[in-house]
Motif scaffolding. Structure first.
Motif, mmCIF file in Angstrom:
data_model
loop_
_atom_site.group_PDB
_atom_site.id
_atom_site.type_symbol
_atom_site.label_atom_id
_atom_site.label_comp_id
_atom_site.label_asym_id
_atom_site.label_seq_id
_atom_site.Cartn_x
_atom_site.Cartn_y
_atom_site.Cartn_z
ATOM 1 N N GLY A 21 7.087 -1.706 -3.826
ATOM 2 C CA GLY A 21 5.639 -1.596 -3.832
ATOM 3 C C GLY A 21 5.045 -1.620 -5.220
ATOM 4 N N ALA A 22 5.873 -1.324 -6.239
ATOM 5 C CA ALA A 22 5.353 -1.347 -7.600
ATOM 6 C C ALA A 22 5.007 -2.772 -8.010
ATOM 7 N N VAL A 23 5.830 -3.710 -7.589
ATOM 8 C CA VAL A 23 5.584 -5.129 -7.842
ATOM 9 C C VAL A 23 5.241 -5.798 -6.525
ATOM 10 N N ARG A 24 4.121 -6.512 -6.490
ATOM 11 C CA ARG A 24 3.665 -7.148 -5.251
ATOM 12 C C ARG A 24 3.816 -8.668 -5.357
ATOM 13 N N GLU A 25 4.676 -9.230 -4.475
ATOM 14 C CA GLU A 25 4.862 -10.668 -4.448
ATOM 15 C C GLU A 25 3.690 -11.342 -3.740
ATOM 16 N N LYS A 26 3.466 -12.591 -4.070
ATOM 17 C CA LYS A 26 2.320 -13.327 -3.537
ATOM 18 C C LYS A 26 2.337 -13.381 -2.017
ATOM 19 N N GLY A 27 3.516 -13.440 -1.438
ATOM 20 C CA GLY A 27 3.619 -13.491 0.013
ATOM 21 C C GLY A 27 3.136 -12.226 0.698
ATOM 22 N N ASP A 28 3.025 -11.133 -0.064
ATOM 23 C CA ASP A 28 2.579 -9.854 0.504
ATOM 24 C C ASP A 28 1.072 -9.636 0.329
ATOM 25 N N TRP A 29 0.407 -10.507 -0.429
ATOM 26 C CA TRP A 29 -1.022 -10.328 -0.624
ATOM 27 C C TRP A 29 -1.766 -10.630 0.665
ATOM 28 N N ILE A 30 -2.822 -9.888 0.931
ATOM 29 C CA ILE A 30 -3.638 -10.090 2.129
ATOM 30 C C ILE A 30 -4.820 -10.992 1.761
#
Length: 392
Positions: free
Chosen positions: A322-331
């Motif tokens: 959760g500290a690093v957010r990958e683009k695939g996880d962006w809403i």
């Protein structure tokens, strides 16, 4: 040429001193210590009155139930197009007018009804779905009681008075308990006892505070995002100017441009980025956002959550999930959506279990432009208050 009497008057005026005479010492002047003693007594007395009000609604279950009934009842009728009709006389009327102004600034339709004018035609402003709120400290104000004789008994009535029990409030005579609510607003001592004059002071302070509490509770019941609604209805003045500077209306305006986010530069060309590398890059970032790579971001709040006990030499990819957010996880959120629409959508989605799985603290919103490209990012906490992101 002045006439003789006027000439004499003119001459006498010219002989008057140009500066006012000095007041002799001791001419009924209170010294500074006495003035401050009076002011301190007033402030202390009104503080004690508010403490008493707070303790009443904190400990008395009847008072708590009445407050909740008033909030829920007004909110329900407001959703159905009903208004809040507020009435009072004198200083209580002034408090009532402020209550009306507060509600209206949040889009909750309200109006002030003077009881005397009500008996001369203004009763017609009371609609079938409206709620009546009466402010009268004694509960026996003649003008109010006269008006209520002609108000349909099926209209919900909320009375803010010093009465401590429903049965002791004259305003509820000939009314059904099912649509009559007492919000008790007593003071410890009457103004006559406290100050030697019956001028409304402590009683109006208590009434003002209780109506403020009632207004804001109604606002939170009706609006998931009170701040956005307030700014929408308050474009003028310093508040409006501040909102225009700090509260963008569209998500595209609120977003941080991804292309402008600094990419972490490792201190060692042969080693993976470390926590220290991330912190050093964040210190140089104007927005606080950083990118470990082109398709990953670390948001300012995530950086702040990195504990002091974390080994700064630790590779970045070993941090907690959760500290690093990958683009695939962006809403994805359209840039053309308003901030209020997005906020309301998030709150609505979180009412379901599915929504709470992907809309929570730390979520990154990817802002999609007209070409369906993710051009910006926003932390969810910038759109929805953190208290609204707590798990149920």
């Amino acid at each position: 040429m002045l006439s003789s009497p006027n000439a004499k008057l003119h001459e006498s005026l010219l002989r008057l001193p140009l500066t006012p005479p000095d007041f002799p010492d001791g001419l009924d002047r209170e010294n500074d210590e006495t003035l401050w003693a009076i002011a301190s007594h007033v402030i202390r007395t009104e503080r004690d009155a508010l403490t008493h009000l707070h303790d009443l609604y904190l400990s008395d279950q009847t008072a708590q139930r009445s407050f909740a009934q008033a909030v829920n009842g007004i909110a329900k009728r407001s959703r159905q197009g009903g208004r809040v009709i507020v009435s009072g006389v004198g200083k209580s009327g002034k408090i009532g007018q402020k209550f009306v102004a507060t509600l209206n600034s949040f889009g909750i339709s309200s109006a002030f009804l003077h009881p005397t004018e009500a008996l001369h035609g203004d009763l017609g402003m009371i609609g079938s779905n409206d709620t009546i709120v009466i402010l009268t400290y004694s509960g026996r104000t003649p003008e109010i009681r006269s008006m209520l004789e002609f108000v349909p008994s099926d209209r919900p009535l909320v009375a803010i008075t010093s009465c401590k029990e429903y049965s002791s409030c004259p305003l509820f005579a000939h009314r059904k308990p099912s649509n009559s609510i007492l919000l008790s607003a007593p003071v410890l001592c009457s103004e006559m006892e406290s100050f030697g004059v019956p001028a409304p002071t402590s009683s109006t302070t208590v009434a003002l505070t209780l109506t403020d509490a009632l207004a804001l509770a109604i606002v939170h019941r009706l609006h998931p995002s009170p701040l956005a609604v307030f700014h929408e209805y308050h474009p003028g003045g310093s508040i409006g100017a501040s909102a225009n500077r700090t509260s963008p209306r569209l998500m595209g305006e609120a977003a941080i441009n991804v292309a402008e986010i600094l990419i972490i530069t490792p201190r060692s060309a042969v080693e993976a980025p470390t926590v220290l590398d991330a912190l050093l890059t964040a210190a140089r970032s104007v927005s606080g956002w950083i990118r470990p790579s082109s398709d990953m971001v670390m948001a300012p709040r995530q950086m702040q959550r990195i504990g002091r006990t974390v080994d700064l030499s630790q590779p970045l990819h070993l941090l907690d999930a959760g500290a690093v957010r990958e683009k695939g996880d962006w809403i994805s959120v359209p840039a053309a959506n308003t901030v209020r629409e997005t906020r309301d959508w998030i709150v609505h989605m979180r009412q379901s279990e599915r929504g709470r799985t992907f809309l929570n603290k730390g979520t990154v919103l990817g802002i999609v432009d007209s070409e369906q490209l993710v051009s910006g990012v926003v932390e969810i906490e910038d759109i929805v208050e953190e208290s609204e992101l707590l798990d149920y």
